[in-house]
Design a protein around this motif. Structure first.
Motif, PDB file in Angstrom:
ATOM      1  N   VAL A 105       0.825  -1.109   0.628  1.00 47.95           N
ATOM      2  CA  VAL A 105      -0.249  -0.056  -0.120  1.00 47.95           C
ATOM      3  C   VAL A 105       0.392   1.279  -0.176  1.00 47.95           C
ATOM      4  O   VAL A 105       0.486   1.990  -0.354  1.00 47.95           O
ATOM      5  CB  VAL A 105      -1.211   0.287   0.976  1.00 47.95           C
ATOM      6  CG1 VAL A 105      -1.676   1.447   1.267  1.00 47.95           C
ATOM      7  CG2 VAL A 105      -1.819  -1.122   1.197  1.00 47.95           C
ATOM      8  N   ASN A 106       2.450   1.074   0.617  1.00 42.88           N
ATOM      9  CA  ASN A 106       2.900   2.778   1.476  1.00 42.88           C
ATOM     10  C   ASN A 106       3.689   2.687  -0.479  1.00 42.88           C
ATOM     11  O   ASN A 106       4.456   3.901  -1.109  1.00 42.88           O
ATOM     12  CB  ASN A 106       3.957   2.329   1.936  1.00 42.88           C
ATOM     13  CG  ASN A 106       4.576   2.901   2.529  1.00 42.88           C
ATOM     14  OD1 ASN A 106       3.682   4.060   2.528  1.00 42.88           O
ATOM     15  ND2 ASN A 106       5.346   2.892   3.473  1.00 42.88           N
ATOM     16  N   ALA A 122      -2.402  -4.201   4.903  1.00 41.96           N
ATOM     17  CA  ALA A 122      -2.475  -3.396   4.162  1.00 41.96           C
ATOM     18  C   ALA A 122      -3.615  -2.485   3.944  1.00 41.96           C
ATOM     19  O   ALA A 122      -3.614  -0.935   4.352  1.00 41.96           O
ATOM     20  CB  ALA A 122      -2.937  -4.464   1.792  1.00 41.96           C
ATOM     21  N   ALA A 169      -3.830   1.660   4.789  1.00 41.07           N
ATOM     22  CA  ALA A 169      -4.600   2.608   3.975  1.00 41.07           C
ATOM     23  C   ALA A 169      -5.167   3.722   4.802  1.00 41.07           C
ATOM     24  O   ALA A 169      -5.260   4.500   4.444  1.00 41.07           O
ATOM     25  CB  ALA A 169      -5.905   2.278   3.281  1.00 41.07           C
ATOM     26  N   LYS A 188      -2.917   6.197   6.060  1.00 42.93           N
ATOM     27  CA  LYS A 188      -2.461   7.285   4.786  1.00 42.93           C
ATOM     28  C   LYS A 188      -3.078   7.911   4.741  1.00 42.93           C
ATOM     29  O   LYS A 188      -3.335   9.353   4.510  1.00 42.93           O
ATOM     30  CB  LYS A 188      -1.797   6.464   3.536  1.00 42.93           C
ATOM     31  CG  LYS A 188      -0.824   5.831   3.775  1.00 42.93           C
ATOM     32  CD  LYS A 188      -0.300   5.236   2.392  1.00 42.93           C
ATOM     33  CE  LYS A 188       0.220   6.032   1.339  1.00 42.93           C
ATOM     34  NZ  LYS A 188       2.293   5.744   0.831  1.00 42.93           N
ATOM     35  N   LEU A 189      -4.883   7.716   4.948  1.00 42.55           N
ATOM     36  CA  LEU A 189      -5.874   8.768   4.893  1.00 42.55           C
ATOM     37  C   LEU A 189      -6.218   9.727   5.743  1.00 42.55           C
ATOM     38  O   LEU A 189      -5.937  10.871   5.651  1.00 42.55           O
ATOM     39  CB  LEU A 189      -7.559   7.613   4.453  1.00 42.55           C
ATOM     40  CG  LEU A 189      -8.575   8.082   4.281  1.00 42.55           C
ATOM     41  CD1 LEU A 189      -8.760   8.142   2.483  1.00 42.55           C
ATOM     42  CD2 LEU A 189      -9.583   7.759   4.717  1.00 42.55           C
ATOM     43  N   SER A 232       1.202  -0.800  10.924  1.00 41.69           N
ATOM     44  CA  SER A 232       0.472  -1.098  10.141  1.00 41.69           C
ATOM     45  C   SER A 232       0.792  -2.949  10.734  1.00 41.69           C
ATOM     46  O   SER A 232       0.025  -3.754  10.295  1.00 41.69           O
ATOM     47  CB  SER A 232      -0.058  -0.829   8.881  1.00 41.69           C
ATOM     48  OG  SER A 232       0.987   0.213   8.623  1.00 41.69           O
TER      49      SER A 232
END
Lengths: 262, 241
Positions: free
Chosen positions: A170-171, B199, B203, B206-207, B225
């Motif tokens: 994802v990164n 994952a 995500a 990051k959001l 994570s």
């Protein structure tokens, strides 16, 4: 003139890091081989050179190609910290992610001097932490053993790599290449590798099952190549990813914007 | 002297401590040089401390997993050699395999596929040390020969085509991720659950960072994570069904 000065300073630093790395590796080889030599001489238990080489051959057959692949694949990401990385080991689960993470945090341009520096700092810290944790663990071996032998702890330990790769995938998505450089559509270049890998995975599973290689490798139901020889698979896939990305970049299907262009 | 007499001898401890001090000193010198150069080219102390903190926090979890490997190795190699082997090149899986190959070569009798070390002599221990060291030394030979050339090539490319260099750099990491993630995703085992949890956490983080501007969270995103991915299957197993 100024640019040349800056470049030579940077080159001087990189050269000195390679010198340090090479000297460090020579010292590590000396210690790795010196240790059994001193102990063997002291206890009169030294093996003959012929016996040592004969005994090491099966491992060399497997690990000479894979270590060559490691150097070819990881140097472009790790830069001069490849030396310390190889000396301290645990590349895929520790050194590579920690370096990649550090470069992302400081937004450094891939392959630049900044990326090299940041990666060196991250790998040094990761090496200290591993040495410290293992050393403390050795001192506390007796009280710690029941905790580390718990089924939940061993289950958690076996999930580290999958969990890490989930986060890293994802990164790595998105267009940010570091240093303010952005790419558009870059994952399109990975499609041929992904398709080939899918085919290899299916073929590998069938063949490994048919020839009972999976049970021989103590990985029942798994493909031996894709789960046990990933270093070889990376090297096989790299030219595919590289040239398909290059082709799409040249054909303007992948666009890259420099920081001052936005 | 027998195998285990050597495996726990003071001389082996002394040799291992010298080795570990050497590796730690090398890491210290590498860090000092890089830190000084970083300040010279414009990074701030604060930025470097952030990287150091993030790297240390992240390293803790895999380091504990390495420690778990120590308890697998110690019954075979003794405490000092296991300590040494896990502080330098390789990984737990390699060490176990290499130890088996070495003991086999030393002619140590096997019982039900496990080496009968208790009856082995001191020379089997010394041979094991040699074989484990030599077996994985390839990288230590190839890196000094190739790494500088590879890196200089990248530097020249930055001068020639900065866009392609940045894109090319991302291709290496993407291919490594693809190859290592494929068997996890396609294998459809519990590992996929850990992968998906890792994952999903990344995500979400990051959001959150994008929406709130909490840039400091970047330093812990990978650790958090990974921790979620590691713990999710364990917690799931505890849920009564």
């Amino acid at each position: 003139m100024k640019k040349n000065d800056a470049y030579s300073e940077s080159e001087k630093y990189i050269d000195s890091m390679h010198r340090l790395g090479r000297a460090g590796m020579a010292g590590a080889i000396l210690i790795l081989l010196g240790m059994p030599t001193v102990i063997g001489l002291y206890f009169d238990s030294l093996s003959s050179l012929r016996q040592i080489i004969q005994s090491a051959l099966p491992l060399l057959f497997i690990f000479v190609p894979s270590t060559l692949f490691e150097v070819l694949t990881y140097t472009p990401v790790l830069g001069s910290s490849i030396y310390l990385t190889l000396i301290t080991g645990e590349v895929i689960n520790l050194k590579l992610p920690v370096a990649n993470n550090a470069m992302k945090i400081l937004n450094t341009e891939p392959g630049s001097e900044g990326a090299d520096i940041v990666s060196s700092i991250a790998v040094s810290i990761a090496s200290f932490v591993t040495i410290a944790v293992v050393s403390i663990g050795v001192l506390l071996a007796v009280p710690l053993q029941p905790f580390l032998a718990l089924p939940a702890v061993s289950a958690a330990a076996s999930n580290i790599l999958p969990a890490l790769f989930g986060a890293l995938v994802v990164n790595a998505m998105g267009g940010d290449l570091g240093g303010g450089i952005r790419a558009h559509g870059r994952l399109k270049g990975m499609i041929p590798s992904a398709a080939l890998l899918l085919l290899l995975f299916i073929f590998d599973r069938q063949i490994s099952g048919f020839l009972h290689l999976d049970t021989l490798a103590q990985q029942p139901g798994k493909g031996v190549i894709t789960s046990g020889f990933q270093g070889f698979v990376v090297i096989a896939m790299l030219p595919v990813s590289y040239f398909s990305t290059k082709w799409m970049y040249n054909a303007k299907r992948i666009r890259v914007d420099l920081p001052d262009e936005r | 002297m027998g195998y285990f007499d050597l495996a726990s001898h003071g001389l082996v401890y002394a040799a291992v401590i010298v080795g570990i001090i050497y590796v730690a000193a090398l890491a210290a010198i590498t860090m000092r040089k890089s830190w000084k150069r970083a300040l010279k080219i414009g990074f701030t102390q604060d930025q470097l401390k952030r990287v150091a903190k993030a790297s240390a926090v992240y390293s803790l979890i895999p380091a504990v997993a390495v420690l778990a490997g120590f308890f697998t190795l110690a019954p075979v190699l003794g405490i000092p050699l296991s300590w040494w082997r896990l502080s330098v090149i390789g990984n737990t899986a390699y060490e176990l395999m290499a130890a088996n190959v070495a003991l086999n070569a030393a002619g140590v009798a096997q019982e039900h596929g496990v080496a009968n070390i208790a009856g082995a002599g001191g020379s089997a221990y010394v041979l094991t040390m040699y074989v484990m060291a030599i077996g994985i030394m390839g990288g230590m030979v190839f890196a000094p020969l190739l790494s500088k050339k590879i890196q200089k090539g990248a530097f020249r490319l930055i001068e020639r085509d900065r866009r392609w260099n940045a894109l090319r750099g991302s291709v290496y990491m993407a291919t490594i991720l693809l190859v290592f993630a494929a068997p996890i995703v396609l294998g459809l085992s519990i590992a996929l659950f850990a992968f998906a949890a890792g994952a999903a956490s990344m995500a979400v983080l990051k959001l959150v960072i994008r929406k709130t501007g909490a840039e400091w969270l970047n330093e812990f995103a990978l650790t958090l994570s990974m921790l979620s991915g590691v713990l999710a299957p364990v917690l799931w197993a505890l849920v009564p069904k």
